[in-house]
Write a protein that holds these residues in place. Structure first.
Motif, PDB file in Angstrom:
ATOM      1  N   ARG A   1      12.507 -11.846  -2.828  1.00 19.25           N
ATOM      2  CA  ARG A   1      13.457 -11.250  -1.972  1.00 19.25           C
ATOM      3  C   ARG A   1      14.030  -9.825  -2.556  1.00 19.25           C
ATOM      4  N   GLU A   2      14.177 -10.071  -3.944  1.00 22.13           N
ATOM      5  CA  GLU A   2      14.716  -9.137  -4.483  1.00 22.13           C
ATOM      6  C   GLU A   2      13.697  -7.629  -4.608  1.00 22.13           C
ATOM      7  N   LEU A   3      12.606  -8.026  -4.674  1.00 25.78           N
ATOM      8  CA  LEU A   3      11.283  -7.020  -4.680  1.00 25.78           C
ATOM      9  C   LEU A   3      11.463  -6.299  -3.458  1.00 25.78           C
ATOM     10  N   ASP A   4      11.774  -7.120  -2.251  1.00 27.07           N
ATOM     11  CA  ASP A   4      11.911  -6.355  -0.856  1.00 27.07           C
ATOM     12  C   ASP A   4      13.034  -5.380  -0.850  1.00 27.07           C
ATOM     13  N   ARG A   5      13.988  -5.734  -1.453  1.00 26.57           N
ATOM     14  CA  ARG A   5      15.231  -5.096  -1.342  1.00 26.57           C
ATOM     15  C   ARG A   5      14.985  -3.760  -2.278  1.00 26.57           C
ATOM     16  N   ASP A   6      14.339  -3.991  -3.259  1.00 26.30           N
ATOM     17  CA  ASP A   6      14.175  -2.672  -4.410  1.00 26.30           C
ATOM     18  C   ASP A   6      13.167  -1.810  -3.803  1.00 26.30           C
ATOM     19  N   VAL A   7      12.122  -2.296  -3.180  1.00 27.57           N
ATOM     20  CA  VAL A   7      11.432  -1.245  -2.343  1.00 27.57           C
ATOM     21  C   VAL A   7      11.986  -0.726  -0.993  1.00 27.57           C
TER      22      VAL A   7
ATOM     23  N   GLU B   1       3.319   0.068  -4.683  1.00 29.14           N
ATOM     24  CA  GLU B   1       1.937  -0.335  -5.630  1.00 29.14           C
ATOM     25  C   GLU B   1       2.652  -1.398  -6.527  1.00 29.14           C
ATOM     26  N   GLU B   2       3.800  -1.039  -7.078  1.00 30.18           N
ATOM     27  CA  GLU B   2       4.337  -1.758  -8.128  1.00 30.18           C
ATOM     28  C   GLU B   2       4.733  -3.014  -7.547  1.00 30.18           C
ATOM     29  N   ALA B   3       5.385  -3.076  -6.281  1.00 28.09           N
ATOM     30  CA  ALA B   3       5.933  -4.100  -5.873  1.00 28.09           C
ATOM     31  C   ALA B   3       4.705  -5.249  -5.414  1.00 28.09           C
ATOM     32  N   VAL B   4       3.480  -4.732  -5.120  1.00 31.35           N
ATOM     33  CA  VAL B   4       2.440  -5.479  -4.862  1.00 31.35           C
ATOM     34  C   VAL B   4       1.979  -6.438  -5.966  1.00 31.35           C
ATOM     35  N   ARG B   5       1.916  -5.517  -7.391  1.00 30.18           N
ATOM     36  CA  ARG B   5       1.497  -6.261  -8.520  1.00 30.18           C
ATOM     37  C   ARG B   5       2.556  -7.145  -8.983  1.00 30.18           C
ATOM     38  N   ALA B   6       4.029  -6.904  -8.557  1.00 31.80           N
ATOM     39  CA  ALA B   6       4.977  -7.868  -9.000  1.00 31.80           C
ATOM     40  C   ALA B   6       4.772  -9.230  -8.042  1.00 31.80           C
ATOM     41  N   ARG B   7       4.708  -8.881  -6.820  1.00 34.97           N
ATOM     42  CA  ARG B   7       4.388 -10.032  -5.927  1.00 34.97           C
ATOM     43  C   ARG B   7       3.436 -10.915  -6.161  1.00 34.97           C
ATOM     44  N   THR B   8       2.454 -10.425  -6.615  1.00 34.88           N
ATOM     45  CA  THR B   8       1.231 -11.164  -7.028  1.00 34.88           C
ATOM     46  C   THR B   8       1.597 -12.196  -8.236  1.00 34.88           C
ATOM     47  N   GLU B   9       2.188 -11.580  -9.176  1.00 39.61           N
ATOM     48  CA  GLU B   9       2.644 -12.601 -10.557  1.00 39.61           C
ATOM     49  C   GLU B   9       3.527 -13.396  -9.989  1.00 39.61           C
TER      50      GLU B   9
END
Length: 409
Positions: free
Chosen positions: A45-51, A59-67
């Motif tokens: 959820r934090e990744l979505d807010r950062d985007v 692109e960075e968010a996709v890599r982070a979501r994968t991990e």
């Protein structure tokens, strides 16, 4: 009884701890995995807010979501595996209990075979008290002699046998003849008739009265010990003590005193007597082989580790060395004597020694006429043995004799 109480308590405590460990369920890692899942979902959820805020590119968010998704799967698998883990059942606990019972039963059986069940507690004070009681009630000389089997005596010539027969006949007519008793006691002992020898020696001591010496008493003790098959009876002990009171440095008496304590279960008293005697004796002294053979066992029983130097250190010239010296010319004899004296001086300077060793060196310097060296050794010995009056007396006597030999006042 206290021993068994302690052993039983320890067994119960150990068994209880093992059973509790067997009954305890495996460590549950599910709460930890559930916590990780919550953390990872919060991270998504934090990744979505950062985007949305523009602080993180798509692109960075996709890599982070994968991990983070990979970690969520691992945590989910950990939770599922922990829930499916088998738990210890009643059968496993019973097996552990049987193992404990077998272990305790085996230990009790082994102790019953090689241990001493029912043996009472014996503190050192009580053990010494029991030993002293046994000492006071040990068999007499007469009883010990009765139990010694008859053995054939040594082979002797007919002339000696005839002499002993004559002595016996003479002493039947003159029982108060001290010279005859002296000869009879010595010859009976040589023939192996130790009972007759000790009776003659006892009669001799009785007749001598105030003229008796410590040697008379120690000879009597030795005859008694041989007559009793090596056993030191109360009567032999009394003779030993009487002799050692008169000549406390006598080697034969000290050897038998140590033997007495070793027989009676007091290695703590036998060891210092034998160790001191061994350290002060020449290698060819008659008691040295016997002490060397037994002192290791006595030291082990006393719980003491022997100093190896006690066996390696020579004490003065041996009989063989003295015999070899007799065949040398005067110059060679002098050189050999000086070599022995220098060796003794070096040993005392580096390792120390007994008062007798120091007295021996002083005497040797007196014989060689080296009075200055004798004076120096005497002064050093006085410093070393300042707290031992008996040692100082030995050293002073040797120094006076050495000065008198050298013609010094």
């Amino acid at each position: 009884m206290a021993f068994w109480i302690a052993v039983g308590f320890i067994c119960v405590v150990v068994a209880a701890l093992v059973l509790l460990a067997a009954r305890r369920p495996p460590v549950n890692e599910a709460p930890s995995a559930a916590y990780d899942l919550r953390v990872y979902r919060d991270q998504l959820r934090e990744l979505d807010r950062d985007v949305a805020r523009g602080t993180l590119s798509e692109e960075e968010a996709v890599r982070a979501r994968t991990e983070v998704s990979r970690r969520i799967l691992e945590a989910d698998r950990a939770m599922s595996g922990q829930q499916d883990a088998p738990k210890a059942g009643a059968g496993g606990i019973a097996l552990v209990g049987l193992g404990l019972v077998a272990t305790v039963a085996g230990a009790v059986w082994v102790y019953s075979v090689i241990g001493a069940p029912g043996y009472p507690d014996l503190p050192i004070g009580e053990r010494i008290s029991l030993i002293e009681t046994a000492r006071e009630n040990r068999p007499s000389q007469a009883l010990a002699e009765e139990q010694v089997p008859e053995r054939p005596g040594p082979e002797v010539d007919a002339e000696r046998l005839a002499l002993v027969e004559q002595l016996r006949t003479v002493l039947e007519r003159r029982p108060d003849d001290t010279e005859g008793l002296t000869l009879l006691a010595a010859n009976e002992a040589m023939l192996g008739n130790f009972r007759a020898a000790r009776h003659a020696q006892a009669r001799l001591i009785e007749l001598l009265g105030e003229d008796v010496t410590g040697r008379h008493h120690i000879d009597l003790a030795e005859m008694m010990i041989f007559a009793a098959g090596g056993y030191v009876s109360p009567e032999a002990e009394a003779a030993l003590r009487a002799g050692l009171e008169m000549i406390p440095r006598d080697g034969t008496g000290r050897y038998y005193a140590g033997e007495m304590y070793a027989q009676q279960g007091r290695p703590d008293l036998a060891l210092p007597i034998w160790a001191n005697l061994l350290s002060e004796s020449r290698p060819d002294a008659p008691w040295v082989p016997a002490i060397r053979q037994q002192i290791g066992d006595v030291a082990f029983a006393a719980g003491v580790e022997l100093d190896p130097a006690l066996f390696d250190r020579p004490r003065g010239p041996s009989a063989a060395e003295m015999e070899a010296m007799d065949g040398l010319d005067p110059e060679a004899q002098q050189a050999m004597i000086e070599s022995m004296v220098d060796g003794l001086a070096d040993r005392l300077a580096t390792e120390g020694g007994t008062p007798q060793d120091w007295a021996q060196l002083i005497t040797a310097y007196g014989v060689l006429g080296r009075t200055n060296a004798a004076q120096i050794v005497h002064d050093d010995a006085l410093s070393v043995f300042a707290d031992f009056p008996e040692a100082l007396e030995v050293i002073d006597d040797a120094f006076r004799a050495a000065m008198a030999r050298a013609g010094q006042p």
